[in-house]
Write a protein that holds these residues in place. Structure first.
Motif, PDB file in Angstrom:
ATOM      1  N   SER A  22       6.922  -1.710  21.657  1.00 12.39           N
ATOM      2  CA  SER A  22       7.894  -1.681  20.567  1.00 12.39           C
ATOM      3  C   SER A  22       7.670  -0.517  19.607  1.00 12.39           C
ATOM      4  O   SER A  22       6.537  -0.192  19.253  1.00 12.39           O
ATOM      5  CB  SER A  22       7.814  -2.997  19.790  1.00 12.39           C
ATOM      6  OG  SER A  22       8.525  -2.925  18.570  1.00 12.39           O
ATOM      7  N   SER A  23       8.787   0.088  19.160  1.00 17.08           N
ATOM      8  CA  SER A  23       8.737   1.074  18.079  1.00 17.08           C
ATOM      9  C   SER A  23       8.750   0.418  16.711  1.00 17.08           C
ATOM     10  O   SER A  23       8.362   1.037  15.716  1.00 17.08           O
ATOM     11  CB  SER A  23       9.944   2.019  18.176  1.00 17.08           C
ATOM     12  OG  SER A  23       9.946   2.729  19.376  1.00 17.08           O
ATOM     13  N   SER A  24       9.206  -0.827  16.657  1.00 19.74           N
ATOM     14  CA  SER A  24       9.440  -1.493  15.376  1.00 19.74           C
ATOM     15  C   SER A  24       8.243  -2.294  14.872  1.00 19.74           C
ATOM     16  O   SER A  24       7.984  -2.321  13.662  1.00 19.74           O
ATOM     17  CB  SER A  24      10.659  -2.424  15.496  1.00 19.74           C
ATOM     18  OG  SER A  24      10.883  -3.135  14.309  1.00 19.74           O
ATOM     19  N   ALA A  59       5.738   0.355  13.703  1.00 20.04           N
ATOM     20  CA  ALA A  59       6.295   1.694  13.512  1.00 20.04           C
ATOM     21  C   ALA A  59       5.655   2.675  14.492  1.00 20.04           C
ATOM     22  O   ALA A  59       4.973   2.258  15.440  1.00 20.04           O
ATOM     23  CB  ALA A  59       6.159   2.152  12.067  1.00 20.04           C
ATOM     24  N   LEU A  86       5.646  -1.214   5.626  1.00 17.81           N
ATOM     25  CA  LEU A  86       6.086  -1.428   7.002  1.00 17.81           C
ATOM     26  C   LEU A  86       7.572  -1.791   7.039  1.00 17.81           C
ATOM     27  O   LEU A  86       8.327  -1.280   7.868  1.00 17.81           O
ATOM     28  CB  LEU A  86       5.252  -2.521   7.666  1.00 17.81           C
ATOM     29  CG  LEU A  86       5.652  -2.903   9.093  1.00 17.81           C
ATOM     30  CD1 LEU A  86       5.604  -1.685  10.017  1.00 17.81           C
ATOM     31  CD2 LEU A  86       4.761  -4.021   9.627  1.00 17.81           C
ATOM     32  N   ARG A  87       8.008  -2.657   6.131  1.00 18.30           N
ATOM     33  CA  ARG A  87       9.429  -3.014   6.088  1.00 18.30           C
ATOM     34  C   ARG A  87      10.286  -1.779   5.816  1.00 18.30           C
ATOM     35  O   ARG A  87      11.374  -1.637   6.367  1.00 18.30           O
ATOM     36  CB  ARG A  87       9.678  -4.079   5.016  1.00 18.30           C
ATOM     37  CG  ARG A  87       9.239  -5.480   5.428  1.00 18.30           C
ATOM     38  CD  ARG A  87       9.740  -6.536   4.472  1.00 18.30           C
ATOM     39  NE  ARG A  87       9.087  -6.454   3.170  1.00 18.30           N
ATOM     40  CZ  ARG A  87       7.963  -7.089   2.876  1.00 18.30           C
ATOM     41  NH1 ARG A  87       7.351  -7.837   3.788  1.00 18.30           N
ATOM     42  NH2 ARG A  87       7.434  -6.979   1.676  1.00 18.30           N
ATOM     43  N   ARG A 127      10.520   0.466   8.967  1.00 23.65           N
ATOM     44  CA  ARG A 127      11.293  -0.189  10.029  1.00 23.65           C
ATOM     45  C   ARG A 127      12.801   0.012   9.866  1.00 23.65           C
ATOM     46  O   ARG A 127      13.560  -0.191  10.817  1.00 23.65           O
ATOM     47  CB  ARG A 127      10.987  -1.691  10.040  1.00 23.65           C
ATOM     48  CG  ARG A 127       9.703  -2.060  10.763  1.00 23.65           C
ATOM     49  CD  ARG A 127       9.446  -3.543  10.630  1.00 23.65           C
ATOM     50  NE  ARG A 127       8.376  -3.994  11.510  1.00 23.65           N
ATOM     51  CZ  ARG A 127       7.831  -5.209  11.431  1.00 23.65           C
ATOM     52  NH1 ARG A 127       8.263  -6.082  10.518  1.00 23.65           N
ATOM     53  NH2 ARG A 127       6.862  -5.559  12.261  1.00 23.65           N
ATOM     54  N   ARG A 128      13.233   0.418   8.699  1.00 22.74           N
ATOM     55  CA  ARG A 128      14.663   0.638   8.472  1.00 22.74           C
ATOM     56  C   ARG A 128      15.123   1.997   9.003  1.00 22.74           C
ATOM     57  O   ARG A 128      16.314   2.302   8.978  1.00 22.74           O
ATOM     58  CB  ARG A 128      14.990   0.527   6.976  1.00 22.74           C
ATOM     59  CG  ARG A 128      14.776  -0.878   6.412  1.00 22.74           C
ATOM     60  CD  ARG A 128      15.430  -1.046   5.056  1.00 22.74           C
ATOM     61  NE  ARG A 128      14.795  -0.279   4.005  1.00 22.74           N
ATOM     62  CZ  ARG A 128      13.826  -0.742   3.221  1.00 22.74           C
ATOM     63  NH1 ARG A 128      13.385  -1.981   3.384  1.00 22.74           N
ATOM     64  NH2 ARG A 128      13.309   0.015   2.272  1.00 22.74           N
ATOM     65  N   ASN A 185      12.095   4.058  14.083  1.00 22.45           N
ATOM     66  CA  ASN A 185      11.216   2.891  14.167  1.00 22.45           C
ATOM     67  C   ASN A 185      11.977   1.606  14.482  1.00 22.45           C
ATOM     68  O   ASN A 185      11.543   0.517  14.111  1.00 22.45           O
ATOM     69  CB  ASN A 185      10.452   2.730  12.843  1.00 22.45           C
ATOM     70  CG  ASN A 185       9.635   3.957  12.503  1.00 22.45           C
ATOM     71  OD1 ASN A 185       8.941   4.497  13.359  1.00 22.45           O
ATOM     72  ND2 ASN A 185       9.722   4.430  11.275  1.00 22.45           N
ATOM     73  N   MET A 186      13.104   1.746  15.149  1.00 24.56           N
ATOM     74  CA  MET A 186      13.897   0.587  15.553  1.00 24.56           C
ATOM     75  C   MET A 186      13.810   0.379  17.056  1.00 24.56           C
ATOM     76  O   MET A 186      13.572   1.316  17.821  1.00 24.56           O
ATOM     77  CB  MET A 186      15.368   0.785  15.175  1.00 24.56           C
ATOM     78  CG  MET A 186      15.672   0.761  13.697  1.00 24.56           C
ATOM     79  SD  MET A 186      17.441   1.046  13.403  1.00 24.56           S
ATOM     80  CE  MET A 186      17.523   0.868  11.631  1.00 24.56           C
ATOM     81  N   ASP A 187      14.031  -0.848  17.478  1.00 21.78           N
ATOM     82  CA  ASP A 187      14.177  -1.189  18.893  1.00 21.78           C
ATOM     83  C   ASP A 187      15.635  -1.557  19.158  1.00 21.78           C
ATOM     84  O   ASP A 187      16.372  -1.917  18.229  1.00 21.78           O
ATOM     85  CB  ASP A 187      13.290  -2.386  19.255  1.00 21.78           C
ATOM     86  CG  ASP A 187      11.805  -2.054  19.210  1.00 21.78           C
ATOM     87  OD1 ASP A 187      11.449  -0.906  19.535  1.00 21.78           O
ATOM     88  OD2 ASP A 187      10.998  -2.943  18.845  1.00 21.78           O
ATOM     89  N   HIS A 214      18.666  -0.180  17.177  1.00 19.54           N
ATOM     90  CA  HIS A 214      18.568   1.255  17.407  1.00 19.54           C
ATOM     91  C   HIS A 214      19.799   1.769  18.146  1.00 19.54           C
ATOM     92  O   HIS A 214      20.348   2.836  17.812  1.00 19.54           O
ATOM     93  CB  HIS A 214      17.300   1.563  18.207  1.00 19.54           C
ATOM     94  CG  HIS A 214      17.215   2.965  18.687  1.00 19.54           C
ATOM     95  ND1 HIS A 214      17.621   3.341  19.951  1.00 19.54           N
ATOM     96  CD2 HIS A 214      16.791   4.101  18.077  1.00 19.54           C
ATOM     97  CE1 HIS A 214      17.442   4.649  20.103  1.00 19.54           C
ATOM     98  NE2 HIS A 214      16.941   5.129  18.982  1.00 19.54           N
TER      99      HIS A 214
END
Length: 430
Positions: free
Chosen positions: A67-69, A72, A84-85, A88-89, A93-95, A99
């Motif tokens: 995972s990228s999310s 990160a 981290l939150r 992730r936006r 850093n999304m899956d 993404h």
């Protein structure tokens, strides 16, 4: 074998440790690396370094397992849950499927008309920049302006404000380098009102000379102030640029890019879209000049230039690594990996994998094989086409200069364990 060399940013001031990476590829293609405390940052839990081309490809095309999310995409963990939150936006850093949705909207914004205009402007800018060269110069500084001009065109940013992106990328990518971490080249006197408002909230070094963590929203208040104001303006008064297309596009379900998403895309393009090419251009020149016979061949036969650019991207590899996090227990190259483990793909190693690139340390414009400089799988770099256009334009202009080019002094590299950066590249023409 001391693997701390891989994560120590001082290592890369001397150059990428290709000999160490080659030994590891042969003996431990997936190897555990400890994370010592560095520059005041605490020690981390360690990670699996993935070094062979085939294994890197597998990780990058398997987001359900890697995972990228979850943690990160940087080796060092974000310092707090809120940090981290925040990261992730960002699309980086999304899956999927989050993404995929945002990437689809952004891809549609790069219309054929917008791309055609960009390509024409890029060719002109490259010629103008190279034409200014008169005698010995720092090629890294000359090359730095081309991605800035391109990004300003993509965003519809006024040209004088483009040096804001130079400072922002320095601070984020070069946070381990004392010079880049406090970058403040932008002059408020020659910038727009929009830029001056951002500069008013630019952070200053503390008593120890340290800037706030640039990988948090709080560490980059000037970037976000500018992005917010620019996004509002683009939605209110769209122009012909790519980001105006993005802010006005509505998909079949009525969805559109939010202002918060625009801010994070602005961060991604301003930093990642700038710094990677900015280092790829001088790094590409170092690669080209590594063999004078190859340099002369490309200079004489410009049909070799597209292949030479691909080989520059492989040989230099600006982004050295990216991190994923295992979502479940799994096996990679015979190595057992536990859910939650960090898994870091090492592009600098994969791009010199002997199984894909025979004699990998040699610069060869006729080489076959897929380099992984732009990644692979769902996160393949959206800017790959524009990066290639800019590199071809710049080197076509450079190769048209009279006389032969030579490196004329010490190459100064960026202190970073992430970006294979060039701060200064003195050159001269004979």
């Amino acid at each position: 074998m001391d693997l701390a060399e891989l994560v120590n940013p001082d290592t890369y001031v001397r150059g990428v440790p290709h000999e160490l990476l080659a030994r590891l590829r042969a003996e431990h293609p997936v190897v555990w690396v400890d994370e010592p405390a560095i520059d005041g940052w605490p020690a981390g839990p360690g990670f699996w370094a993935v070094l062979r081309h085939a294994d890197v490809r597998h990780v990058l095309r398997s987001p359900a397992t890697f995972s990228s999310s979850l943690g990160a995409t940087q080796i060092r963990d974000p310092s707090t849950p809120e940090a981290l939150r925040y990261v992730r936006r960002m699309m980086l850093n999304m899956d999927p499927p989050e993404h995929s949705r945002l990437r689809g909207l952004l891809t549609r914004a790069f219309t054929p008309r917008a791309i055609a205009r960009l390509q024409e402007r890029i060719t002109g800018w490259a010629r103008e920049l190279v034409a200014r060269i008169d005698g010995p110069c720092d090629f890294a500084q000359v090359a730095a302006d081309l991605p800035l001009l391109t990004l300003a065109e993509v965003f519809g940013v006024p040209a004088p404000d483009r040096w804001l992106m130079f400072d922002w990328s320095n601070r984020v990518i070069g946070y381990q380098d004392p010079e880049y971490a406090v970058s403040a080249r932008t002059d408020a006197g020659s910038s727009t009102e929009l830029a001056r408002a951002a500069l008013a909230v630019r952070p200053k070094p503390d008593a120890h000379g340290r800037m706030p963590d640039p990988r948090t929203r709080e560490g980059m208040p000037d970037l976000y102030a500018y992005a917010h104001a620019l996004g509002e303006f683009k939605r209110r008064e769209p122009g012909d640029d790519v980001m105006s297309n993005l802010m006005t596009y509505v998909d079949d379900e009525g969805g559109r890019v939010s202002l918060a998403e625009f801010e994070n895309l602005f961060w991604l393009f301003s930093v990642a879209g700038n710094e990677t090419l900015r280092n790829g251009l001088p790094g590409g020149l170092i690669a080209l000049l590594s063999d004078v016979d190859v340099y002369r061949a490309v200079r004489a036969d410009r049909s070799l230039l597209p292949g030479a650019v691909e080989e520059m991207l492989r040989w230099w590899t600006p982004v050295m690594n990216f991190r994923r996090t295992a979502t479940e227990d799994t096996t990679l190259a015979g190595t057992r990996i536990k859910a939650g483990d960090k898994v870091v793909v090492w592009f600098s190693s994969a791009n010199r994998d002997e199984d894909v690139f025979p004699d990998p340390d040699r610069f060869d414009p006729g080489r076959r094989g897929e380099h992984l400089t732009f990644g692979h799988g769902p996160h393949f770099c959206l800017g790959a086409h524009l990066a290639r256009v800019q590199m071809r334009a710049m080197f076509d202009a450079v190769l048209d200069l009279p006389g032969e080019l030579r490196i004329d002094g010490e190459v100064q590299r960026l202190r970073s364990n992430f970006q294979n950066g060039v701060k200064h590249l003195p050159v001269r023409w004979s």
